[in-house]
Every structure is written in C-alpha cells, then in structure tokens.
Write a protein that holds these residues in place. Structure first.
Motif, mmCIF file in Angstrom:
data_model
loop_
_atom_site.group_PDB
_atom_site.id
_atom_site.type_symbol
_atom_site.label_atom_id
_atom_site.label_comp_id
_atom_site.label_asym_id
_atom_site.label_seq_id
_atom_site.Cartn_x
_atom_site.Cartn_y
_atom_site.Cartn_z
ATOM 1 N N GLU A 73 0.839 -1.198 0.000
ATOM 2 C CA GLU A 73 0.000 0.000 0.000
ATOM 3 C C GLU A 73 0.880 1.257 0.000
ATOM 4 O OE1 GLU A 73 -0.127 -2.177 2.582
ATOM 5 O OE2 GLU A 73 -1.949 -3.344 2.185
ATOM 6 N N ASP A 74 0.247 2.361 -0.335
ATOM 7 C CA ASP A 74 0.911 3.665 -0.244
ATOM 8 C C ASP A 74 -0.092 4.652 0.357
ATOM 9 O OD1 ASP A 74 2.775 5.657 -0.416
ATOM 10 O OD2 ASP A 74 2.466 6.057 -2.556
ATOM 11 N N SER A 75 0.404 5.536 1.198
ATOM 12 C CA SER A 75 -0.497 6.492 1.865
ATOM 13 C C SER A 75 0.015 7.918 1.678
ATOM 14 C CB SER A 75 -0.626 6.175 3.360
ATOM 15 O OG SER A 75 0.627 6.302 4.004
ATOM 16 N N GLU A 76 -0.887 8.853 1.841
ATOM 17 C CA GLU A 76 -0.540 10.270 1.677
ATOM 18 C C GLU A 76 -1.495 11.111 2.522
ATOM 19 O OE1 GLU A 76 1.857 13.096 0.717
ATOM 20 O OE2 GLU A 76 2.102 11.292 -0.502
ATOM 21 N N THR A 77 -0.953 12.214 3.046
ATOM 22 C CA THR A 77 -1.759 13.160 3.819
ATOM 23 C C THR A 77 -1.511 14.569 3.290
ATOM 24 O OG1 THR A 77 -1.638 11.797 5.816
ATOM 25 C CG2 THR A 77 -2.242 14.107 6.109
ATOM 26 N N SER A 78 -2.566 15.335 3.148
ATOM 27 C CA SER A 78 -2.431 16.728 2.698
ATOM 28 C C SER A 78 -3.242 17.633 3.616
ATOM 29 C CB SER A 78 -2.880 16.890 1.244
ATOM 30 O OG SER A 78 -4.221 16.478 1.089
ATOM 31 N N PHE A 79 -2.829 18.883 3.627
ATOM 32 C CA PHE A 79 -3.445 19.873 4.522
ATOM 33 C C PHE A 79 -3.651 21.160 3.738
ATOM 34 C CE2 PHE A 79 -2.923 23.437 7.527
ATOM 35 C CZ PHE A 79 -3.903 23.132 8.461
ATOM 36 N N ALA A 80 -4.793 21.815 3.960
ATOM 37 C CA ALA A 80 -5.078 23.060 3.238
ATOM 38 C C ALA A 80 -5.839 24.022 4.139
ATOM 39 C CB ALA A 80 -5.888 22.785 1.977
ATOM 40 N N ILE A 81 -5.517 25.298 3.993
ATOM 41 C CA ILE A 81 -6.284 26.373 4.634
ATOM 42 C C ILE A 81 -6.898 27.201 3.515
ATOM 43 C CG2 ILE A 81 -6.185 28.458 6.046
ATOM 44 C CD1 ILE A 81 -3.889 27.200 7.581
ATOM 45 N N VAL A 82 -8.189 27.409 3.585
ATOM 46 C CA VAL A 82 -8.883 28.075 2.490
ATOM 47 C C VAL A 82 -10.005 28.940 3.049
ATOM 48 C CG1 VAL A 82 -10.461 26.125 2.156
ATOM 49 C CG2 VAL A 82 -10.029 27.698 0.263
ATOM 50 N N ARG A 83 -10.265 30.034 2.369
ATOM 51 C CA ARG A 83 -11.389 30.880 2.771
ATOM 52 C C ARG A 83 -12.643 30.442 2.032
ATOM 53 N NH1 ARG A 83 -14.721 34.683 1.576
ATOM 54 N NH2 ARG A 83 -15.424 36.140 3.199
ATOM 55 N N LEU A 84 -13.737 30.322 2.787
ATOM 56 C CA LEU A 84 -15.014 29.923 2.206
ATOM 57 C C LEU A 84 -16.076 30.964 2.523
ATOM 58 C CD1 LEU A 84 -15.119 26.133 3.224
ATOM 59 C CD2 LEU A 84 -14.267 27.118 1.088
ATOM 60 N N ASP A 85 -16.921 31.229 1.549
ATOM 61 C CA ASP A 85 -18.129 32.005 1.804
ATOM 62 C C ASP A 85 -19.232 31.053 2.252
ATOM 63 O OD1 ASP A 85 -17.129 34.557 1.094
ATOM 64 O OD2 ASP A 85 -17.381 34.080 -1.037
ATOM 65 N N THR A 86 -20.241 31.607 2.888
ATOM 66 C CA THR A 86 -21.384 30.784 3.286
ATOM 67 C C THR A 86 -21.962 30.085 2.055
ATOM 68 O OG1 THR A 86 -21.908 32.319 5.073
ATOM 69 C CG2 THR A 86 -23.642 30.796 4.397
ATOM 70 N N GLY A 87 -22.104 28.762 2.146
ATOM 71 C CA GLY A 87 -22.654 27.996 1.030
ATOM 72 C C GLY A 87 -21.615 27.387 0.112
ATOM 73 N N ASP A 88 -20.337 27.806 0.229
ATOM 74 C CA ASP A 88 -19.289 27.158 -0.567
ATOM 75 C C ASP A 88 -19.181 25.686 -0.174
ATOM 76 O OD1 ASP A 88 -18.638 29.354 -2.055
ATOM 77 O OD2 ASP A 88 -16.877 29.910 -0.875
ATOM 78 N N GLN A 89 -18.753 24.856 -1.135
ATOM 79 C CA GLN A 89 -18.710 23.410 -0.892
ATOM 80 C C GLN A 89 -17.302 22.852 -1.102
ATOM 81 O OE1 GLN A 89 -21.845 21.994 -3.556
ATOM 82 N NE2 GLN A 89 -23.292 21.981 -1.844
ATOM 83 N N VAL A 90 -16.982 21.867 -0.283
ATOM 84 C CA VAL A 90 -15.700 21.165 -0.373
ATOM 85 C C VAL A 90 -15.994 19.669 -0.379
ATOM 86 C CG1 VAL A 90 -13.492 20.694 0.760
ATOM 87 C CG2 VAL A 90 -14.435 23.013 0.790
ATOM 88 N N TRP A 91 -15.341 18.948 -1.294
ATOM 89 C CA TRP A 91 -15.489 17.500 -1.317
ATOM 90 C C TRP A 91 -14.203 16.866 -1.831
ATOM 91 C CZ3 TRP A 91 -17.898 20.729 -4.808
ATOM 92 C CH2 TRP A 91 -17.657 20.530 -6.164
ATOM 93 N N VAL A 92 -14.150 15.538 -1.795
ATOM 94 C CA VAL A 92 -12.965 14.781 -2.211
ATOM 95 C C VAL A 92 -13.346 13.930 -3.421
ATOM 96 C CG1 VAL A 92 -11.242 13.071 -1.524
ATOM 97 C CG2 VAL A 92 -12.082 14.748 0.150
ATOM 98 N N ARG A 93 -12.503 13.967 -4.453
ATOM 99 C CA ARG A 93 -12.825 13.216 -5.666
ATOM 100 C C ARG A 93 -11.578 12.529 -6.223
ATOM 101 N NH1 ARG A 93 -13.724 18.360 -9.807
ATOM 102 N NH2 ARG A 93 -11.502 18.823 -10.147
ATOM 103 N N ASN A 94 -11.818 11.501 -6.996
ATOM 104 C CA ASN A 94 -10.745 10.766 -7.654
ATOM 105 C C ASN A 94 -10.472 11.360 -9.030
ATOM 106 O OD1 ASN A 94 -8.918 8.522 -8.265
ATOM 107 N ND2 ASN A 94 -10.533 7.868 -9.682
ATOM 108 N N LYS A 95 -9.181 11.502 -9.341
ATOM 109 C CA LYS A 95 -8.778 11.928 -10.679
ATOM 110 C C LYS A 95 -7.981 10.786 -11.298
ATOM 111 C CE LYS A 95 -6.046 15.383 -13.166
ATOM 112 N NZ LYS A 95 -5.212 16.613 -13.051
ATOM 113 N N VAL A 96 -8.509 10.210 -12.356
ATOM 114 C CA VAL A 96 -7.830 9.077 -12.992
ATOM 115 C C VAL A 96 -6.488 9.535 -13.549
ATOM 116 C CG1 VAL A 96 -7.919 7.377 -14.845
ATOM 117 C CG2 VAL A 96 -9.985 7.901 -13.530
#
Length: 227
Positions: A181-204
């Motif tokens: 197996e291989d593992s990875e961790t990432s971290f981000a700080i981002v500004r969001l307005d009310t109603g903005d959305q964040v999700w995780v997706r696969n990129k082939v």
C-alpha cells in the motif's frame, strides 16, 4: 463716556483758568490739579477692575477648556467601550465548525471525478458534512482548515483531490508497488463564503484504476469566522 467727561472737565478748567483774574488763577490751578489727581485715581481704579474682570474671564475660559477636554476624553472612552462590546458580541456568537469522517470499507474501483464519500461519522459539531453526498457545505464565511488522509489498496496508483467548488485545494498522489500500500496526507487552509462546498474526488491518472482501503479520513474545522 467717563473719559469724555474728564476731558471736558479739563478743557473747561483750562478755559476758566485763562479767563480768570490773576488772584483767582492760583485757586483755579489748584482745583485743576485736584481734578487731575481725582481723574487719575478713578482711571487707575477702573483699569484695576477691568484687569480683574479679564483675569476672571480667563479663569472661566480655562475652566471651560478643562471641562471640554475631560468630556472629549470621556467620549473617546465610551467609543472604545462600544467597539469592545461590539467585538465581544461578535466573538460570542461565532459558530463552531469541526468534523472528522472516515470510510467504512474499501473502495476498490473509483471512476474519473468520482466523489469519495466518508460515511463513518467521528464528529461533526455543526452537521455541515453530508455522508450521503460526500459534500461539506460551509455554514458561515471564514477561514477553514482541511486534512485529507488516504491509503491505496495494494499495487494501486491514485490521484485524489480535495476541491472547493470544483477547484483543487489539496492533492494526495500515491503509487503503491505490487503487493504493497501507499499512503498520503495533505493539509489546506482556504477561505469559504457561506454555502461554498468542499469535497474529495478521484482523478484518474494515466488510465490507472484507483482503489482506497477503509483507513481514509477527511477532517476540517473553522479557524475563524468573518466578522
């Protein structure tokens, strides 16, 4: 007016002095001297009263200036207190947002742009993440921090993005050797307005089939809210 009267008295006295008989001139002269002395004392007394009035006025003006200065200082203190109270009220109503979700099982075949759903709730203070859609929706505007931790199935190559409104903000790239197996961790700080959305997706990545095990987790929290 009194000065004019004094001048008239002097003029009349001089006129009388000129027209008087020789024997009366001395008496008139003495009378004139007395009038002049009297006028001198009167003027000195008048000037003294005027100086006293001016001094009193200056004292009152100084007192008024001091009162105005104290009032201005009081106004400034009240304004600072109002600003502090306003800030305190804003901080006291700041919303609390914190979440951690994990996957409940392996995800062996993820297609292009497939949304990864973290369906095991660990904590979600504001209920801002939907495990059914895999989407976090910002309840308030502000700065947020997100952590994405993923691990592949053995021998898989994966490119996983955390996205804000479809735009990547963090990426985990993993390339596992055969049988490992291989593992990875990432971290981000981002500004969001009310109603903005964040999700995780696969990129082939170059046609490779991505698969993740059940150790993937997604966390986030509000650093501070817009005031």
């Amino acid at each position: 007016m009194l000065l004019v009267q004094n001048i008239l008295v002097i003029l009349v006295s001089f006129s009388y002095l000129i027209s008087a008989e020789q024997q009366n001139k001395y008496e008139v002269y003495q009378k004139l001297q007395q009038d002049l002395e009297s006028m001198k004392f009167e003027n000195e007394a008048r000037f003294k009263k005027t100086d006293t009035k001016i001094s009193n006025m200056e004292g009152r003006i100084s007192q008024q200036d001091e009162i105005i200065r104290k009032q201005q200082e009081l106004i400034k203190r009240l304004q600072r207190n109002q600003e502090l109270q306003k800030h305190t009220r804003q901080v006291s109503v700041q919303k609390k947002v914190a979440l951690t979700y994990r996957t409940s099982g392996d995800q062996s075949s993820l297609g292009a742009d497939h949304t990864i759903k973290f369906d095991r709730r660990i904590t979600d203070v504001f209920n801002s993440y939907s495990s059914s859609t895999g989407i976090f929706t910002a309840p308030v505007g502000g700065y947020y921090a997100f952590v994405l931790d993923t691990r592949t199935l053995p021998g898989r190559i994966c490119w996983i993005d955390a996205v804000k409104n479809g735009v990547p903000i963090a990426t985990n790239y993993m390339e596992a050797p055969s049988g490992q197996e291989d593992s990875e961790t990432s971290f981000a700080i981002v500004r969001l307005d009310t109603g903005d959305q964040v999700w995780v997706r696969n990129k082939v990545y170059h046609g490779h089939s991505c698969g993740l095990d059940d150790l993937a987790n997604f966390s986030g929290f509000l650093l501070y809210q817009d005031l």
